[in-house]
Design a protein around this motif. Structure first.
Motif, PDB file in Angstrom:
ATOM      1  N   GLY A 108       0.801  -1.220   0.000  1.00  0.00           N
ATOM      2  CA  GLY A 108       0.000   0.000   0.000  1.00  0.00           C
ATOM      3  C   GLY A 108       0.830   1.264   0.000  1.00  0.00           C
ATOM      4  N   ARG A 109       2.119   1.150   0.323  1.00  0.00           N
ATOM      5  CA  ARG A 109       3.007   2.316   0.328  1.00  0.00           C
ATOM      6  C   ARG A 109       3.672   2.544  -1.035  1.00  0.00           C
ATOM      7  N   THR A 110       3.434   1.644  -1.990  1.00  0.00           N
ATOM      8  CA  THR A 110       4.132   1.705  -3.275  1.00  0.00           C
ATOM      9  C   THR A 110       3.936   3.040  -3.981  1.00  0.00           C
ATOM     10  N   SER A 111       2.715   3.569  -3.931  1.00  0.00           N
ATOM     11  CA  SER A 111       2.443   4.816  -4.657  1.00  0.00           C
ATOM     12  C   SER A 111       3.182   6.007  -4.070  1.00  0.00           C
ATOM     13  N   HIS A 112       3.732   5.867  -2.855  1.00  0.00           N
ATOM     14  CA  HIS A 112       4.488   6.948  -2.223  1.00  0.00           C
ATOM     15  C   HIS A 112       5.987   6.863  -2.535  1.00  0.00           C
ATOM     16  N   LEU A 113       6.414   5.770  -3.153  1.00  0.00           N
ATOM     17  CA  LEU A 113       7.841   5.551  -3.381  1.00  0.00           C
ATOM     18  C   LEU A 113       8.254   5.982  -4.779  1.00  0.00           C
ATOM     19  N   GLY A 114       9.463   6.460  -4.904  1.00  0.00           N
ATOM     20  CA  GLY A 114      10.005   6.785  -6.222  1.00  0.00           C
ATOM     21  C   GLY A 114      10.522   5.530  -6.902  1.00  0.00           C
ATOM     22  N   TRP A 115      11.055   5.704  -8.110  1.00  0.00           N
ATOM     23  CA  TRP A 115      11.599   4.572  -8.846  1.00  0.00           C
ATOM     24  C   TRP A 115      12.723   3.918  -8.041  1.00  0.00           C
ATOM     25  N   PHE A 116      12.650   2.585  -7.920  1.00  0.00           N
ATOM     26  CA  PHE A 116      13.691   1.763  -7.271  1.00  0.00           C
ATOM     27  C   PHE A 116      13.859   2.085  -5.780  1.00  0.00           C
ATOM     28  N   ALA A 117      12.928   2.843  -5.209  1.00  0.00           N
ATOM     29  CA  ALA A 117      13.046   3.185  -3.789  1.00  0.00           C
ATOM     30  C   ALA A 117      12.602   2.009  -2.926  1.00  0.00           C
ATOM     31  N   GLN A 118      13.172   1.922  -1.744  1.00  0.00           N
ATOM     32  CA  GLN A 118      12.823   0.895  -0.773  1.00  0.00           C
ATOM     33  C   GLN A 118      11.915   1.514   0.295  1.00  0.00           C
ATOM     34  N   GLU A 119      11.104   0.649   0.927  1.00  0.00           N
ATOM     35  CA  GLU A 119      10.276   1.150   2.022  1.00  0.00           C
ATOM     36  C   GLU A 119      11.166   1.695   3.140  1.00  0.00           C
ATOM     37  N   SER A 120      10.772   2.813   3.675  1.00  0.00           N
ATOM     38  CA  SER A 120      11.534   3.437   4.756  1.00  0.00           C
ATOM     39  C   SER A 120      11.026   2.952   6.110  1.00  0.00           C
ATOM     40  N   GLN A 125       6.420   1.776   9.804  1.00  0.00           N
ATOM     41  CA  GLN A 125       5.682   2.196  10.985  1.00  0.00           C
ATOM     42  C   GLN A 125       4.215   2.435  10.646  1.00  0.00           C
ATOM     43  N   ILE A 126       3.970   3.017   9.469  1.00  0.00           N
ATOM     44  CA  ILE A 126       2.590   3.228   9.029  1.00  0.00           C
ATOM     45  C   ILE A 126       1.873   1.889   8.891  1.00  0.00           C
ATOM     46  N   ALA A 127       2.560   0.898   8.292  1.00  0.00           N
ATOM     47  CA  ALA A 127       1.969  -0.430   8.141  1.00  0.00           C
ATOM     48  C   ALA A 127       1.693  -1.066   9.498  1.00  0.00           C
ATOM     49  N   ILE A 128       2.623  -0.923  10.427  1.00  0.00           N
ATOM     50  CA  ILE A 128       2.443  -1.476  11.772  1.00  0.00           C
ATOM     51  C   ILE A 128       1.253  -0.830  12.473  1.00  0.00           C
ATOM     52  N   ASP A 129       1.135   0.484  12.328  1.00  0.00           N
ATOM     53  CA  ASP A 129       0.028   1.199  12.961  1.00  0.00           C
ATOM     54  C   ASP A 129      -1.317   0.739  12.398  1.00  0.00           C
ATOM     55  N   VAL A 130      -1.372   0.541  11.085  1.00  0.00           N
ATOM     56  CA  VAL A 130      -2.620   0.079  10.461  1.00  0.00           C
ATOM     57  C   VAL A 130      -2.973  -1.322  10.953  1.00  0.00           C
ATOM     58  N   LEU A 131      -1.987  -2.202  11.002  1.00  0.00           N
ATOM     59  CA  LEU A 131      -2.230  -3.566  11.485  1.00  0.00           C
ATOM     60  C   LEU A 131      -2.719  -3.553  12.929  1.00  0.00           C
ATOM     61  N   ARG A 132      -2.169  -2.656  13.731  1.00  0.00           N
ATOM     62  CA  ARG A 132      -2.603  -2.560  15.126  1.00  0.00           C
ATOM     63  C   ARG A 132      -4.057  -2.108  15.215  1.00  0.00           C
ATOM     64  N   ARG A 133      -4.423  -1.109  14.429  1.00  0.00           N
ATOM     65  CA  ARG A 133      -5.786  -0.593  14.481  1.00  0.00           C
ATOM     66  C   ARG A 133      -6.805  -1.631  14.025  1.00  0.00           C
ATOM     67  N   LEU A 134      -6.370  -2.526  13.128  1.00  0.00           N
ATOM     68  CA  LEU A 134      -7.266  -3.558  12.627  1.00  0.00           C
ATOM     69  C   LEU A 134      -7.124  -4.871  13.399  1.00  0.00           C
ATOM     70  N   ALA A 160      -5.064  -1.148   1.767  1.00  0.00           N
ATOM     71  CA  ALA A 160      -5.659   0.081   1.225  1.00  0.00           C
ATOM     72  C   ALA A 160      -5.456   1.252   2.181  1.00  0.00           C
ATOM     73  N   LEU A 161      -5.614   1.006   3.472  1.00  0.00           N
ATOM     74  CA  LEU A 161      -5.453   2.080   4.452  1.00  0.00           C
ATOM     75  C   LEU A 161      -4.005   2.531   4.575  1.00  0.00           C
ATOM     76  N   ALA A 162      -3.057   1.606   4.360  1.00  0.00           N
ATOM     77  CA  ALA A 162      -1.640   1.972   4.435  1.00  0.00           C
ATOM     78  C   ALA A 162      -1.266   2.989   3.370  1.00  0.00           C
ATOM     79  N   GLN A 163      -2.062   3.075   2.327  1.00  0.00           N
ATOM     80  CA  GLN A 163      -1.803   4.065   1.279  1.00  0.00           C
ATOM     81  C   GLN A 163      -2.081   5.475   1.787  1.00  0.00           C
ATOM     82  N   GLN A 164      -2.860   5.578   2.863  1.00  0.00           N
ATOM     83  CA  GLN A 164      -3.219   6.865   3.482  1.00  0.00           C
ATOM     84  C   GLN A 164      -3.884   7.818   2.492  1.00  0.00           C
ATOM     85  N   SER A 165      -4.795   7.270   1.726  1.00  0.00           N
ATOM     86  CA  SER A 165      -5.561   8.083   0.784  1.00  0.00           C
ATOM     87  C   SER A 165      -6.828   8.588   1.457  1.00  0.00           C
TER      88      SER A 165
END
Length: 281
Positions: A108-120, A125-134, A160-165
């Motif tokens: 879900g974070r893919t759309s926030h990343l540039g070309w060849f970028a790795q998850e930061s 942390q955003i993914a962890i927070d979403v998993l916790r809330r769910l 979907a929520l990890a995308q933060q749209s």
């Protein structure tokens, strides 16, 4: 800016999340979505209803650019939506073999990343927070192919929520779930909508459930928007009977609308009809 785009932009207010103007989609020369007009208010839940093949999934896919379309799609400020403005939960999401729940949610974070970028670290942390809330933190390392139906639906929502749209699009989010898990998932979406101010557009099969959760309903029939409004207005027996091609009744049960097919004729009436048809033939 074209004249049509200018008209759309000037019609928008800060209370709008999205405006769809004159949207059409054609497959192999055949129009499957025609001249659709919808304005979404921030924080509302719009339910898309209609028979199979009426254009509900096509509309959602057009909003995120997965199918070619004509017309105008603009945000509340009049600009076209970007890759992080809308998140789509598809009806039949692919759950890759060998992928963990955490890895899947991080997609879900893919759309926030540039070309060849790795998850930061922030993305994780955003993914962890979403998993916790769910309530999915105990599933972090579990393969996505080893989830129950209800668990899988929650994980897909987490992605979907990890995308933060600000706008969440759901295509039949409970189609494969039993009644208990259906309520669980829809209550979760409604809770997150109110907590985060999400705008939700959901294609929904069950008309009563759609009326229970959505602020407004949009009824599609063969690619055309034939009605939009509050559930009490759209869930009108004669209108639904015409669109679905079968007589239906609408009942108010404890303040909620329930849509059911008209009762079957008695056995004696069915037998009499068969005899009459046989005699005529």
């Amino acid at each position: 800016m074209s004249a049509a785009a200018h008209q759309v932009a000037t019609a928008l207010t800060p209370q709008h999340a999205l405006r769809v103007h004159d949207l059409s989609v054609a497959y192999e020369g055949k129009e499957v979505l025609t001249d659709t007009e919808v304005s979404l208010h921030r924080g509302e839940w719009l339910g898309l209803i209609g028979p199979n093949g009426s254009g509900k999934s096509t509309l959602l896919r057009a909003l995120v650019g997965l199918v070619a379309s004509s017309g105008e799609i603009t945000l509340g400020d009049g600009t076209p939506p970007g890759s992080t403005d809308l998140a789509l939960m598809p009806q039949h999401p692919e759950l890759p073999v060998g992928m963990s729940v955490m890895e899947y949610v991080l997609l879900g974070r893919t759309s926030h990343l540039g070309w060849f970028a790795q998850e930061s670290r922030q993305d994780r942390q955003i993914a962890i927070d979403v998993l916790r809330r769910l309530h999915l933190t105990s599933f972090t390392d579990r393969p996505v192919t080893r989830l129950s139906g209800g668990e899988a639906q929650r994980v897909v929502i987490a992605r979907a929520l990890a995308q933060q749209s600000p706008i969440l699009l759901l295509d039949e989010p409970t189609s494969a779930l039993d009644l208990g898990h259906q309520v669980e998932v829809l209550e979760l979406v409604d809770e997150l909508r109110h907590e985060d101010g999400l705008t939700v557009v959901a294609a929904m099969h069950d008309l009563g459930t759609a009326g229970r959760y959505a602020d407004r309903l949009a009824l599609l029939d063969r690619g055309r928007l034939v009605a939009i409004g509050d559930p009490a207005t759209v869930l009108e027996p004669s209108l639904l009977s015409r669109v679905y091609g079968h007589p239906v009744h609408v009942h108010d049960v404890d303040g909620h609308l329930v849509v059911v097919p008209a009762p079957r004729p008695s056995r004696a009436a069915r037998e009499a009809k068969r005899h009459t048809v046989k005699e005529i033939s």
